[in-house]
Scaffold this motif. Sequence first.
Motif, PDB file in Angstrom:
ATOM      1  N   LYS A 331     -61.458 -17.047  -8.111  1.00 52.89           N
ATOM      2  CA  LYS A 331     -61.235 -15.908  -7.213  1.00 52.89           C
ATOM      3  C   LYS A 331     -62.460 -15.665  -6.332  1.00 52.89           C
ATOM      4  O   LYS A 331     -62.334 -15.395  -5.133  1.00 52.89           O
ATOM      5  CB  LYS A 331     -60.902 -14.654  -8.019  1.00 52.89           C
ATOM      6  CG  LYS A 331     -59.583 -14.729  -8.764  1.00 52.89           C
ATOM      7  CD  LYS A 331     -59.440 -13.548  -9.720  1.00 52.89           C
ATOM      8  CE  LYS A 331     -58.188 -13.689 -10.584  1.00 52.89           C
ATOM      9  NZ  LYS A 331     -58.082 -12.619 -11.598  1.00 52.89           N
ATOM     10  N   ALA A 332     -63.651 -15.763  -6.942  1.00 50.89           N
ATOM     11  CA  ALA A 332     -64.883 -15.545  -6.175  1.00 50.89           C
ATOM     12  C   ALA A 332     -65.039 -16.610  -5.095  1.00 50.89           C
ATOM     13  O   ALA A 332     -65.453 -16.303  -3.960  1.00 50.89           O
ATOM     14  CB  ALA A 332     -66.088 -15.548  -7.115  1.00 50.89           C
ATOM     15  N   CYS A 333     -64.694 -17.854  -5.422  1.00 54.60           N
ATOM     16  CA  CYS A 333     -64.804 -18.932  -4.429  1.00 54.60           C
ATOM     17  C   CYS A 333     -63.807 -18.727  -3.287  1.00 54.60           C
ATOM     18  O   CYS A 333     -64.136 -18.944  -2.114  1.00 54.60           O
ATOM     19  CB  CYS A 333     -64.575 -20.284  -5.091  1.00 54.60           C
ATOM     20  SG  CYS A 333     -65.898 -20.781  -6.227  1.00 54.60           S
ATOM     21  N   ARG A 334     -62.602 -18.334  -3.615  1.00 56.34           N
ATOM     22  CA  ARG A 334     -61.589 -18.093  -2.579  1.00 56.34           C
ATOM     23  C   ARG A 334     -61.999 -16.924  -1.687  1.00 56.34           C
ATOM     24  O   ARG A 334     -61.813 -16.961  -0.462  1.00 56.34           O
ATOM     25  CB  ARG A 334     -60.231 -17.821  -3.225  1.00 56.34           C
ATOM     26  CG  ARG A 334     -59.555 -19.068  -3.795  1.00 56.34           C
ATOM     27  CD  ARG A 334     -58.315 -18.698  -4.600  1.00 56.34           C
ATOM     28  NE  ARG A 334     -57.322 -17.987  -3.800  1.00 56.34           N
ATOM     29  CZ  ARG A 334     -56.377 -18.568  -3.064  1.00 56.34           C
ATOM     30  NH1 ARG A 334     -56.295 -19.892  -3.002  1.00 56.34           N
ATOM     31  NH2 ARG A 334     -55.506 -17.847  -2.373  1.00 56.34           N
ATOM     32  N   LEU A 335     -62.568 -15.884  -2.294  1.00 53.06           N
ATOM     33  CA  LEU A 335     -63.024 -14.734  -1.513  1.00 53.06           C
ATOM     34  C   LEU A 335     -64.161 -15.137  -0.577  1.00 53.06           C
ATOM     35  O   LEU A 335     -64.182 -14.755   0.597  1.00 53.06           O
ATOM     36  CB  LEU A 335     -63.470 -13.615  -2.451  1.00 53.06           C
ATOM     37  CG  LEU A 335     -63.987 -12.339  -1.782  1.00 53.06           C
ATOM     38  CD1 LEU A 335     -62.886 -11.675  -0.960  1.00 53.06           C
ATOM     39  CD2 LEU A 335     -64.522 -11.361  -2.829  1.00 53.06           C
ATOM     40  N   LEU A 336     -65.084 -15.917  -1.090  1.00 59.27           N
ATOM     41  CA  LEU A 336     -66.218 -16.354  -0.274  1.00 59.27           C
ATOM     42  C   LEU A 336     -65.742 -17.231   0.881  1.00 59.27           C
ATOM     43  O   LEU A 336     -66.229 -17.092   2.021  1.00 59.27           O
ATOM     44  CB  LEU A 336     -67.209 -17.115  -1.147  1.00 59.27           C
ATOM     45  CG  LEU A 336     -68.560 -17.470  -0.511  1.00 59.27           C
ATOM     46  CD1 LEU A 336     -69.306 -16.206  -0.127  1.00 59.27           C
ATOM     47  CD2 LEU A 336     -69.386 -18.300  -1.486  1.00 59.27           C
ATOM     48  N   ARG A 337     -64.811 -18.128   0.624  1.00 58.86           N
ATOM     49  CA  ARG A 337     -64.276 -18.979   1.690  1.00 58.86           C
ATOM     50  C   ARG A 337     -63.629 -18.147   2.787  1.00 58.86           C
ATOM     51  O   ARG A 337     -63.787 -18.440   3.976  1.00 58.86           O
ATOM     52  CB  ARG A 337     -63.272 -19.971   1.112  1.00 58.86           C
ATOM     53  CG  ARG A 337     -62.690 -20.927   2.142  1.00 58.86           C
ATOM     54  CD  ARG A 337     -61.764 -21.948   1.523  1.00 58.86           C
ATOM     55  NE  ARG A 337     -60.560 -21.337   0.965  1.00 58.86           N
ATOM     56  CZ  ARG A 337     -59.568 -22.023   0.400  1.00 58.86           C
ATOM     57  NH1 ARG A 337     -59.672 -23.343   0.277  1.00 58.86           N
ATOM     58  NH2 ARG A 337     -58.507 -21.395  -0.081  1.00 58.86           N
ATOM     59  N   MET A 338     -62.913 -17.097   2.397  1.00 59.22           N
ATOM     60  CA  MET A 338     -62.269 -16.239   3.393  1.00 59.22           C
ATOM     61  C   MET A 338     -63.310 -15.472   4.208  1.00 59.22           C
ATOM     62  O   MET A 338     -63.236 -15.407   5.438  1.00 59.22           O
ATOM     63  CB  MET A 338     -61.324 -15.262   2.704  1.00 59.22           C
ATOM     64  CG  MET A 338     -60.592 -14.332   3.664  1.00 59.22           C
ATOM     65  SD  MET A 338     -59.931 -12.869   2.843  1.00 59.22           S
ATOM     66  CE  MET A 338     -61.420 -11.928   2.472  1.00 59.22           C
ATOM     67  N   LEU A 339     -64.295 -14.882   3.514  1.00 57.00           N
ATOM     68  CA  LEU A 339     -65.289 -14.059   4.208  1.00 57.00           C
ATOM     69  C   LEU A 339     -66.114 -14.872   5.196  1.00 57.00           C
ATOM     70  O   LEU A 339     -66.526 -14.358   6.246  1.00 57.00           O
ATOM     71  CB  LEU A 339     -66.206 -13.385   3.189  1.00 57.00           C
ATOM     72  CG  LEU A 339     -65.560 -12.324   2.290  1.00 57.00           C
ATOM     73  CD1 LEU A 339     -66.563 -11.836   1.254  1.00 57.00           C
ATOM     74  CD2 LEU A 339     -65.050 -11.155   3.125  1.00 57.00           C
ATOM     75  N   LEU A 340     -66.369 -16.126   4.871  1.00 55.86           N
ATOM     76  CA  LEU A 340     -67.186 -16.979   5.737  1.00 55.86           C
ATOM     77  C   LEU A 340     -66.356 -17.750   6.763  1.00 55.86           C
ATOM     78  O   LEU A 340     -66.903 -18.548   7.523  1.00 55.86           O
ATOM     79  CB  LEU A 340     -67.993 -17.960   4.887  1.00 55.86           C
ATOM     80  CG  LEU A 340     -69.051 -17.341   3.976  1.00 55.86           C
ATOM     81  CD1 LEU A 340     -69.733 -18.419   3.140  1.00 55.86           C
ATOM     82  CD2 LEU A 340     -70.082 -16.565   4.780  1.00 55.86           C
ATOM     83  N   PHE A 341     -65.045 -17.508   6.782  1.00 58.00           N
ATOM     84  CA  PHE A 341     -64.154 -18.184   7.738  1.00 58.00           C
ATOM     85  C   PHE A 341     -64.285 -19.708   7.628  1.00 58.00           C
ATOM     86  O   PHE A 341     -64.444 -20.406   8.617  1.00 58.00           O
ATOM     87  CB  PHE A 341     -64.438 -17.730   9.177  1.00 58.00           C
ATOM     88  CG  PHE A 341     -64.146 -16.281   9.421  1.00 58.00           C
ATOM     89  CD1 PHE A 341     -62.866 -15.872   9.775  1.00 58.00           C
ATOM     90  CD2 PHE A 341     -65.138 -15.321   9.290  1.00 58.00           C
ATOM     91  CE1 PHE A 341     -62.594 -14.534   9.987  1.00 58.00           C
ATOM     92  CE2 PHE A 341     -64.869 -13.986   9.507  1.00 58.00           C
ATOM     93  CZ  PHE A 341     -63.591 -13.585   9.858  1.00 58.00           C
ATOM     94  N   LEU A 342     -64.198 -20.176   6.399  1.00 57.73           N
ATOM     95  CA  LEU A 342     -64.354 -21.609   6.155  1.00 57.73           C
ATOM     96  C   LEU A 342     -63.018 -22.357   6.151  1.00 57.73           C
ATOM     97  O   LEU A 342     -62.972 -23.543   5.795  1.00 57.73           O
ATOM     98  CB  LEU A 342     -65.089 -21.836   4.837  1.00 57.73           C
ATOM     99  CG  LEU A 342     -66.546 -21.366   4.821  1.00 57.73           C
ATOM    100  CD1 LEU A 342     -67.167 -21.559   3.453  1.00 57.73           C
ATOM    101  CD2 LEU A 342     -67.364 -22.093   5.883  1.00 57.73           C
ATOM    102  N   GLY A 343     -61.954 -21.661   6.503  1.00 60.95           N
ATOM    103  CA  GLY A 343     -60.669 -22.321   6.704  1.00 60.95           C
ATOM    104  C   GLY A 343     -60.168 -23.047   5.469  1.00 60.95           C
ATOM    105  O   GLY A 343     -60.009 -22.464   4.398  1.00 60.95           O
ATOM    106  N   ASP A 344     -59.941 -24.347   5.607  1.00 60.26           N
ATOM    107  CA  ASP A 344     -59.344 -25.136   4.525  1.00 60.26           C
ATOM    108  C   ASP A 344     -60.383 -25.932   3.738  1.00 60.26           C
ATOM    109  O   ASP A 344     -60.057 -26.978   3.161  1.00 60.26           O
ATOM    110  CB  ASP A 344     -58.285 -26.078   5.089  1.00 60.26           C
ATOM    111  CG  ASP A 344     -58.837 -26.976   6.206  1.00 60.26           C
ATOM    112  OD1 ASP A 344     -60.024 -26.828   6.538  1.00 60.26           O
ATOM    113  OD2 ASP A 344     -58.070 -27.807   6.725  1.00 60.26           O
ATOM    114  N   VAL A 345     -61.622 -25.482   3.689  1.00 66.38           N
ATOM    115  CA  VAL A 345     -62.619 -26.139   2.839  1.00 66.38           C
ATOM    116  C   VAL A 345     -62.077 -26.187   1.414  1.00 66.38           C
ATOM    117  O   VAL A 345     -61.685 -25.159   0.857  1.00 66.38           O
ATOM    118  CB  VAL A 345     -63.964 -25.383   2.889  1.00 66.38           C
ATOM    119  CG1 VAL A 345     -64.905 -25.885   1.795  1.00 66.38           C
ATOM    120  CG2 VAL A 345     -64.609 -25.546   4.248  1.00 66.38           C
ATOM    121  N   PRO A 346     -62.012 -27.366   0.796  1.00 67.40           N
ATOM    122  CA  PRO A 346     -61.366 -27.475  -0.523  1.00 67.40           C
ATOM    123  C   PRO A 346     -62.154 -26.770  -1.624  1.00 67.40           C
ATOM    124  O   PRO A 346     -63.383 -26.769  -1.634  1.00 67.40           O
ATOM    125  CB  PRO A 346     -61.307 -28.985  -0.764  1.00 67.40           C
ATOM    126  CG  PRO A 346     -62.378 -29.558   0.100  1.00 67.40           C
ATOM    127  CD  PRO A 346     -62.462 -28.674   1.308  1.00 67.40           C
TER     128      PRO A 346
END
Length: 615
Positions: A331-346
């Motif tokens: 969950k923390a990784c998914r939240l961080l990806r969203m906040l940083l606008f990292l799109g589809d970074v796996p």
Amino acid sequence: MQSEIPSGGVDVGRPEGVRFGLAGIQTIFGIDLRTLALFRILLGLYLLADICLRLRDLTAHYSDAGIMPRMAQLNHLSAGAVSLHLANGSALFQAGLFAMAALAATCLIIGYRTRVATVASWILLLSVQNRNTFILSGEDNLAVLLTFWAMFLPLGARYSVDAVLDRNLDTTDNRYFSIATMALLVQGMSMYFFSALLKSDARWIPDGTAVYYALNLEYMATPFGLWFRQFEPLMQGLTYYVYFLELVGPFLIFSPIFHRTLRTALMVAFMTMHIGFWAYLEIGLFPVISIIMNLTFLPSWVWDRADGWLARRRVDGLAIWYDKDCSFCLKACRLLRMLLFLGDVPIRPAQQDAQIGPVLEQHNSWVVTRGDAVSLKWDAMHPLVQASPLFRPLALPMRLAWVGRLGDKAYDIVAANRQFLARMSESWFPWRPIPIRAGRFSNGLAGIFLVFVTIQNISTLPFANWQLPRQFILVRQALGLYQNWTMFAPHPELTSPWPVIEGRLLNGEPVDVYRGMDGRVDRTKPKFVSAAYANYRWRKFLSNLEDQSYLPVRPFLAAQYAHYLCRSWNADREGGERLFTLEIAFNVEFTPPSGAPRVASERIVSSYDCFLLAG
């Protein structure tokens, strides 16, 4: 694009062109989920700003010690209207409700329990508006209407905590249609169209002098607005521009022909009009909430181009690895990806990789890889921030030694409490799906209310001459669906007042009660009349005392205000320094035709004895 479309089963992402029939309707009246996310964030920020501005006058406007005690407001509250703020008259109780509203608005911004946060925001916004109805304006009408329609929409489907907690939401299409999207868009354009129909005076058409008269309302005009009055041809052109934009724009923005071009151009035109209002007139947050409303028309192609631009700036070969047994970590990784606008970074379980898995176990750390480079703990944040298209400038200070030490300490604290955080996340942030598709009940209810508000708008037109049923009015007031878009209609006001309130102390000395100063009142015209008012809500209340259209309630409002002034003055004064009598009056300047001299006259509202009022 997947086969199941969240608009009810019809693909609304077809090529641009002339659209008729169902597909065209869904394209014209649909809203991109990313646009709904922007709407959610901006609406939440607006609600927070509104709360902060109201807090300036917490006691004066919302407590029993202010200008509108609860019993006074209850006697003038429309049938059907309710307010939690009327349950208690203390400033502390009101502050508690404001804190609840701020919490709901914050949850709305971040998209946590979005539906609940939206409902709570609507209830508390309607409640605070009904607490003191004599300081409201068109801004408040529009804000509560937008919040009402927001309850029917999947605002948390993109860029939200809720979206992070839905494992399958990433696969849904961005284009969305429901009756609620249609209602929200139609509601926004209704404000302009019915406002144009109500602008029936010749000062709008054919004279073209309405903007001249609006900028001569010096109790509302900004210094820039006063300066701009010298350009009379421009003011006439702006009059025609505003009128025809409001009259014709609402139809063209829904045009199936050249839909993409017209929608974008008109959205920008309406927003620039409100920027002009903000520059010329002190009308609170009305331009802000209007621009937020207009941004609901932001089309999908804008987001698609932005996504393309962001994708070109993303770093290839970037991956985030987490412990597959740690749900909190995912969950923390998914939240961080969203906040940083990292799109589809796996985001992948580290145990699936023979090399990454042992690294995670050895260092008790998440892992971020970029090609062959491996980063751990706080250092793993650096490649992610560096890859972010928006937050990349923060990557450099993150390399500072002291920032790294603090970051590692913070990471160690999180790692040491992972089990506790996991339990908390299961309670507060469980995996849950977001319902996107609008059900029959939701669509049906939104359709009923769309017809409802349309009837309400038509009833405000002079030629309609409708007498709305009592049951209709009860529902309208209970839900906050009242609207009557009469700003500068049928023409701008023709008088500009500023308060002149002189009092007499028990020792016989004169005082300027309005400014809280000793000595006689200075009756000369201020350099900027608008600066004579503390803020736009005070301006609304005080101008009601002078406004001839408020004659039926003027004695009531003036008495409440006089009582408040007496209490405020005498609260910390004794003996002969106590206020004995006061006279509420206004200097009122009539706006003459262009070139004629301006003349001000004093209009006395009433005189009061403080001790009789207290008795």
